[in-house]
Design an enzyme around this catalytic site. Structure first.
Site, PDB file in Angstrom:
ATOM      1  N   HIS A   7       7.806  61.396  59.027  1.00 12.46           N
ATOM      2  CA  HIS A   7       8.915  61.271  59.974  1.00 12.46           C
ATOM      3  C   HIS A   7       9.396  59.834  60.062  1.00 12.46           C
ATOM      4  CE1 HIS A   7       5.346  60.616  62.622  1.00 12.46           C
ATOM      5  NE2 HIS A   7       6.102  59.714  63.203  1.00 12.46           N
ATOM      6  N   HIS A  79       9.559  53.152  63.804  1.00 14.14           N
ATOM      7  CA  HIS A  79       8.558  53.180  62.733  1.00 14.14           C
ATOM      8  C   HIS A  79       8.858  54.315  61.759  1.00 14.14           C
ATOM      9  CE1 HIS A  79       6.540  55.931  65.720  1.00 14.14           C
ATOM     10  NE2 HIS A  79       6.214  56.600  64.636  1.00 14.14           N
ATOM     11  N   GLU A 130       3.361  53.924  60.122  1.00 13.74           N
ATOM     12  CA  GLU A 130       2.336  54.829  60.630  1.00 13.74           C
ATOM     13  C   GLU A 130       1.804  55.632  59.446  1.00 13.74           C
ATOM     14  OE1 GLU A 130       3.877  57.842  63.309  1.00 13.74           O
ATOM     15  OE2 GLU A 130       1.870  58.322  64.063  1.00 13.74           O
TER      16      GLU A 130
HETATM   17 CO    CO Z   1       5.210  58.488  64.617  1.00 11.39          CO
END
Ligand code: CO
Length: 134
Positions: A7, A79, A130
């Site tokens: 994502h 992020h 991440e």
């Molecule tokens: Co995230």
């Protein structure tokens, strides 16, 4: 080592307004808001055919995205999340190469109920990365 883009997360000042924009203006499938008190955010998932967008709104007094929104009042990309097959092996390899893992270095359970880690943005071209166990 890294696999699929899981994502892209966008910090937003008004989750309801941003969710409505993705749903109505962009015509995307948007989930109901999900509070994540352990992470200090409320999140909405935008499902795209090939990945997800997460819209993040601060939750609570010491949200980790509060300072970001102070610097970026209209919101912004916060992020990006890549999948890895083995998050502990990925962490150890990254640390051995000098990359900094945020927090205490131990994976936390993320918004998808899977272990996640964050890498220092200064080590990755200014982008907060991440990693999520696939
Ligand atoms: Co995230």
């Amino acid at each position: 080592m890294i696999g699929r883009l899981n994502h892209v997360a966008i910090a937003v000042p008004n989750l309801e307004a941003s969710a409505a924009q993705y749903r109505n203006t962009l015509g995307a499938k948007v989930s109901a808001p999900q509070p994540e008190p352990d992470h200090g955010v409320t999140v909405v998932f935008v499902e795209l055919p090939n990945t997800k967008i997460e819209l993040l709104e601060p939750l609570g007094a010491d949200s980790p995205i509060a300072a970001f929104l102070e610097r970026n009042p209209a919101g912004g990309i916060h992020h990006i999340c890549y999948e890895v097959d083995d998050i502990l092996a990925a962490r150890d390899k990254l640390k051995a190469s000098g990359a900094r893992v945020l927090g205490n270095g131990e994976p936390k359970i993320g918004a998808h109920k899977k272990p996640v880690l964050f890498l220092h943005p200064k080590d990755f071209n200014g982008a907060l990365v991440e990693l999520e166990q696939a």
